[in-house]
Motif scaffolding. Sequence first.
Motif, PDB file in Angstrom:
ATOM      1  N   GLU A  66       0.839  -1.199   0.000  1.00 23.59           N
ATOM      2  CA  GLU A  66       0.000   0.000   0.000  1.00 23.59           C
ATOM      3  C   GLU A  66       0.874   1.250   0.000  1.00 23.59           C
ATOM      4  O   GLU A  66       1.976   1.244   0.551  1.00 23.59           O
ATOM      5  CB  GLU A  66      -0.893   0.027   1.248  1.00 23.59           C
ATOM      6  CG  GLU A  66      -1.919  -1.098   1.322  1.00 23.59           C
ATOM      7  CD  GLU A  66      -3.237  -0.733   0.667  1.00 23.59           C
ATOM      8  OE1 GLU A  66      -3.373   0.405   0.173  1.00 23.59           O
ATOM      9  OE2 GLU A  66      -4.134  -1.592   0.657  1.00 23.59           O
ATOM     10  N   ALA A 109      -3.997   3.033  -0.310  1.00 23.86           N
ATOM     11  CA  ALA A 109      -4.427   3.356  -1.672  1.00 23.86           C
ATOM     12  C   ALA A 109      -5.620   4.300  -1.689  1.00 23.86           C
ATOM     13  O   ALA A 109      -5.685   5.217  -2.516  1.00 23.86           O
ATOM     14  CB  ALA A 109      -4.767   2.063  -2.426  1.00 23.86           C
ATOM     15  N   SER A 110      -6.572   4.102  -0.771  1.00 26.57           N
ATOM     16  CA  SER A 110      -7.756   4.970  -0.733  1.00 26.57           C
ATOM     17  C   SER A 110      -7.379   6.395  -0.348  1.00 26.57           C
ATOM     18  O   SER A 110      -7.975   7.358  -0.830  1.00 26.57           O
ATOM     19  CB  SER A 110      -8.800   4.422   0.239  1.00 26.57           C
ATOM     20  OG  SER A 110      -8.242   4.222   1.526  1.00 26.57           O
ATOM     21  N   LYS A 121      -4.338   7.732  -1.016  1.00 29.89           N
ATOM     22  CA  LYS A 121      -3.556   8.275  -2.123  1.00 29.89           C
ATOM     23  C   LYS A 121      -4.459   8.853  -3.215  1.00 29.89           C
ATOM     24  O   LYS A 121      -4.098   9.832  -3.879  1.00 29.89           O
ATOM     25  CB  LYS A 121      -2.629   7.202  -2.706  1.00 29.89           C
ATOM     26  CG  LYS A 121      -1.666   7.764  -3.747  1.00 29.89           C
ATOM     27  CD  LYS A 121      -0.619   6.778  -4.163  1.00 29.89           C
ATOM     28  CE  LYS A 121       0.361   7.419  -5.137  1.00 29.89           C
ATOM     29  NZ  LYS A 121       1.433   6.503  -5.553  1.00 29.89           N
ATOM     30  N   LYS A 122      -5.636   8.232  -3.411  1.00 33.26           N
ATOM     31  CA  LYS A 122      -6.576   8.729  -4.419  1.00 33.26           C
ATOM     32  C   LYS A 122      -7.073  10.139  -4.086  1.00 33.26           C
ATOM     33  O   LYS A 122      -7.549  10.858  -4.955  1.00 33.26           O
ATOM     34  CB  LYS A 122      -7.767   7.778  -4.539  1.00 33.26           C
ATOM     35  CG  LYS A 122      -7.421   6.458  -5.199  1.00 33.26           C
ATOM     36  CD  LYS A 122      -8.628   5.530  -5.217  1.00 33.26           C
ATOM     37  CE  LYS A 122      -8.263   4.175  -5.816  1.00 33.26           C
ATOM     38  NZ  LYS A 122      -9.397   3.222  -5.753  1.00 33.26           N
ATOM     39  N   MET A 123      -6.958  10.524  -2.798  1.00 33.88           N
ATOM     40  CA  MET A 123      -7.408  11.850  -2.374  1.00 33.88           C
ATOM     41  C   MET A 123      -6.348  12.930  -2.598  1.00 33.88           C
ATOM     42  O   MET A 123      -6.647  14.119  -2.472  1.00 33.88           O
ATOM     43  CB  MET A 123      -7.769  11.835  -0.885  1.00 33.88           C
ATOM     44  CG  MET A 123      -8.857  10.869  -0.496  1.00 33.88           C
ATOM     45  SD  MET A 123      -9.186  11.001   1.281  1.00 33.88           S
ATOM     46  CE  MET A 123     -10.367   9.688   1.518  1.00 33.88           C
ATOM     47  N   THR A 124      -5.102  12.531  -2.897  1.00 35.78           N
ATOM     48  CA  THR A 124      -4.005  13.491  -3.050  1.00 35.78           C
ATOM     49  C   THR A 124      -4.330  14.523  -4.125  1.00 35.78           C
ATOM     50  O   THR A 124      -4.615  14.173  -5.266  1.00 35.78           O
ATOM     51  CB  THR A 124      -2.689  12.772  -3.405  1.00 35.78           C
ATOM     52  OG1 THR A 124      -2.411  11.784  -2.423  1.00 35.78           O
ATOM     53  CG2 THR A 124      -1.534  13.761  -3.470  1.00 35.78           C
ATOM     54  N   ARG A 161      -6.911  16.259  -4.337  1.00 37.86           N
ATOM     55  CA  ARG A 161      -8.344  16.325  -4.633  1.00 37.86           C
ATOM     56  C   ARG A 161      -9.180  16.587  -3.379  1.00 37.86           C
ATOM     57  O   ARG A 161     -10.381  16.788  -3.489  1.00 37.86           O
ATOM     58  CB  ARG A 161      -8.819  15.011  -5.259  1.00 37.86           C
ATOM     59  CG  ARG A 161      -8.173  14.695  -6.604  1.00 37.86           C
ATOM     60  CD  ARG A 161      -8.797  13.430  -7.185  1.00 37.86           C
ATOM     61  NE  ARG A 161      -8.419  13.244  -8.580  1.00 37.86           N
ATOM     62  CZ  ARG A 161      -7.540  12.376  -9.001  1.00 37.86           C
ATOM     63  NH1 ARG A 161      -6.914  11.622  -8.147  1.00 37.86           N
ATOM     64  NH2 ARG A 161      -7.265  12.257 -10.284  1.00 37.86           N
ATOM     65  N   PRO A 164       1.154  13.211  -8.082  1.00 38.71           N
ATOM     66  CA  PRO A 164       0.748  11.904  -8.618  1.00 38.71           C
ATOM     67  C   PRO A 164       0.931  11.787 -10.128  1.00 38.71           C
ATOM     68  O   PRO A 164       1.301  10.726 -10.644  1.00 38.71           O
ATOM     69  CB  PRO A 164      -0.746  11.818  -8.236  1.00 38.71           C
ATOM     70  CG  PRO A 164      -0.892  12.719  -7.050  1.00 38.71           C
ATOM     71  CD  PRO A 164       0.059  13.848  -7.317  1.00 38.71           C
ATOM     72  N   THR A 165       0.686  12.890 -10.867  1.00 39.67           N
ATOM     73  CA  THR A 165       0.872  12.876 -12.317  1.00 39.67           C
ATOM     74  C   THR A 165       2.352  12.702 -12.670  1.00 39.67           C
ATOM     75  O   THR A 165       2.707  11.920 -13.554  1.00 39.67           O
ATOM     76  CB  THR A 165       0.334  14.175 -12.952  1.00 39.67           C
ATOM     77  OG1 THR A 165      -1.047  14.311 -12.637  1.00 39.67           O
ATOM     78  CG2 THR A 165       0.499  14.167 -14.467  1.00 39.67           C
TER      79      THR A 165
END
Length: 359
Positions: A40, A58-59, A61-64, A66, A217-218
Amino acid sequence: MKFINPIDRLLGMFSHDIGIDLGTANTLVYVKGKGIVIREPSVVARHKKSKEILAIGASAKKMTGRAPSMIDVIRPLRDGVIADFDATAAMLSYYIKKVHESGNTFPQIPRPRVIIGIPSGVTEVERRAVAEAALDAGAREANLIEEPMAAAIGAKLPISGPEGNFIVDIGGGTSEIAVISLGGIVLGRSVRVAGDEMDEAIINYVRLKYSLLLGQPTAEAVKIGIGAAEIGNKDQKPGSDQKFTVVRGRDLETGLPKSIKLTNEEIQEALSPIVQEIIGNIVDTLEEMPPELTGDIMERGIVLAGGGSLISGIDKAISDAAKMPVWIAEDPLTCVVRGCGMCLEDNGLLKKIRVTKGL
């Protein structure tokens, strides 16, 4: 003799011993007898005011980039060391409980023995912080092993023999460079230049060249997708092995969304200063190496581990600079955690290497 609480001893009989690669970018967990069970991102999302943990891994990280203003999305470790103690303890506690909850008919109170990989250059205070975080998370015993040693064990190098082994572990926060012989690190460097700095280099390059602002992240996705340290060879036609990707960000001149195409040649140019700094430290370590070990390293070569070793052409770039063979370990991302796991499986191995006991 160290006194062990009888209750801890009893709970330990029903707990899984675990090895943890507590990385800046990712946390991996190895369970004795089962292998790697958790991979993770080392990311925690929590409420700013209440400090309630909202998501981990992971959940989170998706918020980074955003998340709304009331949610902090943080990476508890920076440059290989703990930057936020509470978030690190919460993350470790979450993973330890997750290991003990999965696949068990009866609920267990986790009190595992833990082996954690840490950078070789950390201070005593930083070592204590990692051990305290593990104990606060529910471990009955915390053992710390230096990451280059764990990576060498995970790469199945003969670390206990008199022959020299040269390992380079390029992680997210640090690049660990070590010469290992007779179960110890003869010469080592912990350089805080690694994957995070590569992401930052890509962000800066795109901002300066295209006036486009990318998120971390990009930039990380670009690095993984088309990152390169060296492209092709002299015999190939120019552009024959060109790769590209499309990225989207905010135009700094207009403030509006914008997309551009990036090539692997541009990313090579962006990453070049970081790669050269890592290579420079490898060459410096080779120059400081005891002469008796130089022959061994010339014969065996340099072993690369960690996510940074997957950058295209980095092995060839290091080989050209060091004038010796370089090879990438099998599954380099998991070398450290597999090394921790092998120490759990083999108590004799633990005695051969120097492991720092927790508090």
